[in-house]
Design a protein around this motif. Structure first.
Motif, PDB file in Angstrom:
ATOM      1  N   SER A 151       2.270   1.691  -3.417  1.00  0.00           N
ATOM      2  CA  SER A 151       1.280   2.184  -4.375  1.00  0.00           C
ATOM      3  C   SER A 151       0.907   3.618  -4.035  1.00  0.00           C
ATOM      4  CB  SER A 151       0.050   1.285  -4.385  1.00  0.00           C
ATOM      5  OG  SER A 151      -0.812   1.639  -3.343  1.00  0.00           O
ATOM      6  N   GLN A 152       0.949   3.957  -2.733  1.00  0.00           N
ATOM      7  CA  GLN A 152       0.661   5.337  -2.369  1.00  0.00           C
ATOM      8  C   GLN A 152       1.735   6.261  -2.917  1.00  0.00           C
ATOM      9  OE1 GLN A 152       0.314   6.386   1.845  1.00  0.00           O
ATOM     10  NE2 GLN A 152      -1.872   6.275   1.540  1.00  0.00           N
ATOM     11  N   ARG A 153       2.991   5.808  -2.760  1.00  0.00           N
ATOM     12  CA  ARG A 153       4.101   6.625  -3.248  1.00  0.00           C
ATOM     13  C   ARG A 153       4.001   6.802  -4.762  1.00  0.00           C
ATOM     14  NH1 ARG A 153       6.885  10.725  -2.431  1.00  0.00           N
ATOM     15  NH2 ARG A 153       8.909  10.778  -3.466  1.00  0.00           N
ATOM     16  N   SER A 154       3.666   5.705  -5.464  1.00  0.00           N
ATOM     17  CA  SER A 154       3.601   5.848  -6.918  1.00  0.00           C
ATOM     18  C   SER A 154       2.398   6.711  -7.310  1.00  0.00           C
ATOM     19  CB  SER A 154       3.547   4.485  -7.613  1.00  0.00           C
ATOM     20  OG  SER A 154       2.441   3.771  -7.149  1.00  0.00           O
ATOM     21  N   GLN A 155       1.335   6.610  -6.501  1.00  0.00           N
ATOM     22  CA  GLN A 155       0.198   7.488  -6.766  1.00  0.00           C
ATOM     23  C   GLN A 155       0.594   8.956  -6.578  1.00  0.00           C
ATOM     24  OE1 GLN A 155      -3.754   8.303  -4.854  1.00  0.00           O
ATOM     25  NE2 GLN A 155      -3.903   6.083  -5.053  1.00  0.00           N
ATOM     26  N   GLN A 156       1.386   9.193  -5.524  1.00  0.00           N
ATOM     27  CA  GLN A 156       1.852  10.564  -5.276  1.00  0.00           C
ATOM     28  C   GLN A 156       2.652  11.084  -6.455  1.00  0.00           C
ATOM     29  OE1 GLN A 156       4.128  10.759  -1.689  1.00  0.00           O
ATOM     30  NE2 GLN A 156       2.322  10.790  -0.366  1.00  0.00           N
ATOM     31  N   PHE A 192       2.666  10.041  -9.460  1.00  0.00           N
ATOM     32  CA  PHE A 192       1.810  10.194 -10.631  1.00  0.00           C
ATOM     33  C   PHE A 192       1.061  11.523 -10.575  1.00  0.00           C
ATOM     34  CE2 PHE A 192      -2.318   9.356 -12.770  1.00  0.00           C
ATOM     35  CZ  PHE A 192      -1.816   9.218 -14.050  1.00  0.00           C
ATOM     36  N   THR A 193       0.537  11.841  -9.375  1.00  0.00           N
ATOM     37  CA  THR A 193      -0.185  13.105  -9.216  1.00  0.00           C
ATOM     38  C   THR A 193       0.720  14.293  -9.506  1.00  0.00           C
ATOM     39  OG1 THR A 193      -1.370  12.012  -7.426  1.00  0.00           O
ATOM     40  CG2 THR A 193      -1.691  14.382  -7.647  1.00  0.00           C
ATOM     41  N   ARG A 236       0.840  -1.196   0.000  1.00  0.00           N
ATOM     42  CA  ARG A 236       0.000   0.000   0.000  1.00  0.00           C
ATOM     43  C   ARG A 236       0.878   1.249   0.000  1.00  0.00           C
ATOM     44  NH1 ARG A 236      -4.241   0.502   4.496  1.00  0.00           N
ATOM     45  NH2 ARG A 236      -3.386   2.594   4.761  1.00  0.00           N
ATOM     46  N   ILE A 265      -7.291  10.625   2.720  1.00  0.00           N
ATOM     47  CA  ILE A 265      -6.590   9.486   2.127  1.00  0.00           C
ATOM     48  C   ILE A 265      -6.945   8.204   2.879  1.00  0.00           C
ATOM     49  CG2 ILE A 265      -4.303   8.460   1.824  1.00  0.00           C
ATOM     50  CD1 ILE A 265      -4.856  10.532  -0.251  1.00  0.00           C
ATOM     51  N   THR A 278      -8.463   9.389  -3.501  1.00  0.00           N
ATOM     52  CA  THR A 278      -7.212   9.511  -4.239  1.00  0.00           C
ATOM     53  C   THR A 278      -6.664  10.923  -4.040  1.00  0.00           C
ATOM     54  OG1 THR A 278      -8.313  10.349  -6.199  1.00  0.00           O
ATOM     55  CG2 THR A 278      -8.020   7.976  -6.057  1.00  0.00           C
ATOM     56  N   TYR A 279      -5.402  11.166  -4.509  1.00  0.00           N
ATOM     57  CA  TYR A 279      -4.834  12.503  -4.365  1.00  0.00           C
ATOM     58  C   TYR A 279      -5.569  13.513  -5.236  1.00  0.00           C
ATOM     59  CZ  TYR A 279      -1.171  10.453  -1.595  1.00  0.00           C
ATOM     60  OH  TYR A 279      -0.506   9.816  -0.601  1.00  0.00           O
TER      61      TYR A 279
END
Lengths: 331, 282
Positions: free
Chosen positions: A18-23, A25-26, A15, B178, B183-184
């Protein structure tokens, strides 16, 4: 049991990943357009300009590499270098402007009838567009027109008055004055904002101590806005070196009013000496970056609050007081 | 009150009001001259002193002429479109940039900040030496969208306004959303963006005034004055070989100032607050 814990830890780590990659990506999505624009309209043209500054060239046609000659020209050709001297008119004007703004901000922060109307009218010129200002003041300074009418009404003779925009004794002063007209009110509004952020109790207790207006100004108003004043003073240095609008819209640089920037503009777009114009732009940017760096240092040393919330002058006053006490104690 | 104190307080009050009235006069006198001139017929303008009041305050011919000759209807339409897209675009782009820079640590964060900082120091006029070529090769000259993109591309002040504002929004807002599974993107659009309203107002005021009054790049990149006049450049119509036609110019100047005047009277407080918030600190 153990296996269960490992599983949970793995899920947790996944998690996180995936959170880091989501960050990331954002960040990527949000910065994509702004950074593209920044590259296309600031850094690419900047790089091109640095390149052009080494050439003798027009927009179209043959280019000759000349090394640093354009830069040498700026400092050796009298008609280019003297334009930098015009900056002093604008620098002087911006100090007058700050002084006036400080005066009127202080006046308006005391009890004044119809303060809102005074503030509004003095501020309004800031909202007039540069091009309109150009027309207004061309009209204003025309011989026998607006300014002359006022002065003749006050007892002058037309023959005593100069041609305000042609006479090189006065024209730069007049142009710089229009910039005071335009920006003084805006400065004033900023100062009033800073003064109002002072705790009103300070005024009340000063009132009770019987402090007069001058004391209140020195002890309450001035300290509350000293940072913003110093910042504005430094900003006016870069502002006056890059003075452009008044001569551009009012005289178009004629009769010895062409500031550095106005001359650069005409080199680039009228005379098409693109290499020289690019070198002028780069020199100006270098000066601005230098002044800004000095500003940052001054602000850091003198106006940054330390862990006790004190700035430089307060720390010094504190030290003095402590030294005095120690002296008294030892005596 | 003793007489000495009374006299000094009267003197202070007199000084206060006299200086304020002088400042008001200085601010209004140049503007008054163009109002007076805008209401004069050409014959009247030629035969009277510029500060002589007009024979009739109901002579609107100059305004009608200025409006039609300078295509001001079209100019207001174009300026309106430009304002709409520039404001919407700059609020979206700069708030997103500020969010990314303020909320996430990534390897280039400080580099990106410095890139924007350096860009904010460069005077726009200096860049036009080469930006013109780029606009030309991207086919963005003589098109409203090209001009809009250019204004968006050189907008750094708004990023600073939003960056400052994000500092005041607690990170716990993001974190709890979160944990609730947002999502962000969701955090930004659903939770933080609505809270940005004060910064949005500041940005709209500063960017709005600057965009409405921008004439240098408009003159350079919207060269076809028949199709793309904007309010600021429409005034150029009256200069030329015939000399300055001041009756029309003054009427035109007043027409361009009126929207600014209305917005100012309606939103004085927000404008002052916006300026104070927008003042770059440090």
């Amino acid at each position: 049991m153990d296996e269960h814990r490992v599983k949970r830890r793995r899920a947790f780590r996944q998690r996180l990943v995936s959170q880091r990659s989501q960050q990331l990506f954002t960040v990527f999505v949000f910065l994509l357009i702004p950074l593209t624009l920044l590259g296309v309209f600031t850094y690419f043209p900047f790089a091109k300009m640095a390149q052009f500054s080494l050439y003798d060239m027009r927009y179209i046609g043959k280019r000759t590499f000349v090394g640093l000659r354009n830069y040498l020209d700026i400092f050796t050709r009298e008609e280019l270098f003297r334009t930098l001297r015009l900056s002093f008119y604008y620098l002087a004007a911006s100090f007058v402007q700050l002084a006036l703004a400080l005066f009127f901000a202080s006046v308006l922060s005391f009890k004044v009838r119809a303060a809102g109307i005074f503030k509004g009218i003095i501020f309004f010129p800031f909202l007039v567009s540069g091009i309109a200002i150009g027309f207004i003041f061309k009209f204003f300074f025309t011989r026998g027109f607006v300014l002359d009418t006022l002065l003749i009404f006050m007892g002058f003779e037309q023959s005593q008055l100069p041609y305000w925009l042609r006479d090189s004794q006065v024209n730069n002063i007049m142009l710089a004055a229009t910039s005071v007209w335009r920006y003084m009110g805006q400065n004033m509004v900023l100062f009033i904002g800073a003064i109002m952020s002072v705790d009103p109790q300070l005024y009340e207790s000063a009132e009770m101590d019987g402090a007069n207006t001058w004391r209140k100004f020195l002890n309450i108003i001035l300290p509350s806005i000293q940072t913003i004043i110093v910042l504005n003073m430094i900003l006016s240095i870069t502002g006056s070196i890059s003075a452009f609008e008044p001569p551009y819209v009012i005289t178009n640089g004629t009769f010895g009013t062409g500031t550095y920037f106005v001359v650069m503009n005409s080199m680039a777009h009228e005379k098409q000496k693109v290499g020289l114009a690019a070198a002028m732009a780069i020199v100006l940017m270098a000066i601005i970056v230098l002044v800004t760096a000095i500003q940052k240092i001054i602000v850091k040393v003198f106006f940054e609050e330390d862990k006790n919330g004190m700035i430089f002058s307060e720390r010094r006053a504190m030290k003095k007081r402590l030294a005095k006490k120690r002296k008294e104690a030892s005596a | 009150m003793n007489p000495k104190k009374l006299i000094s307080s009267i003197a202070a009050a007199a000084l206060k009001y006299v200086s304020l009235l002088l400042a008001v006069f200085a601010a209004l006198y140049p503007l008054l001259s163009i109002v007076v001139t805008a209401f004069k017929s050409p014959e009247e303008y030629a035969s009277t002193n510029v500060m002589t009041l007009p024979a009739s305050w109901l002579y609107f011919d100059n305004f009608i002429q200025a409006w039609t000759k300078a295509k001001m209807g079209l100019a207001f339409f174009n300026s309106g479109i430009i304002l709409l897209f520039v404001l919407a675009g700059s609020i979206m782009l700069s708030s997103m940039t500020a969010y990314a820079l303020n909320r996430f640590s990534f390897f280039a964060n400080q580099i990106v900040r410095n890139l924007f900082l350096f860009a904010s120091l460069i005077p726009g006029v200096a860049m036009q030496v080469t930006v013109y070529q780029i606009m030309y090769s991207l086919h963005l000259i003589n098109s409203l969208h090209g001009y809009i993109i250019l204004l968006l591309g050189t907008d750094v002040i708004s990023i600073y306004i939003f960056l400052q504002f994000f500092e005041t929004l607690p990170k716990s807002l993001d974190e709890s959303a979160i944990i609730d599974g947002s999502t962000y993107f969701g955090v930004f659009f659903k939770i933080l963006f609505p809270l940005l309203q004060p910064a949005v107002v500041t940005c709209m005021i500063l960017k709005g005034v600057a965009t409405y009054n921008e004439y240098y790049m408009a003159n350079m990149y919207l060269q076809d004055k028949n199709r793309f006049p904007v309010v600021a450049t429409s005034l150029y119509t009256f200069t030329g070989p015939l000399g300055n036609q001041y009756n029309f110019i003054c009427a035109g100047v007043i027409i361009t100032i009126i929207p600014a005047l209305i917005i100012f009277v309606a939103g004085q407080k927000q404008i002052y607050a916006g300026l104070a918030n927008g003042a770059v600190k440090g």
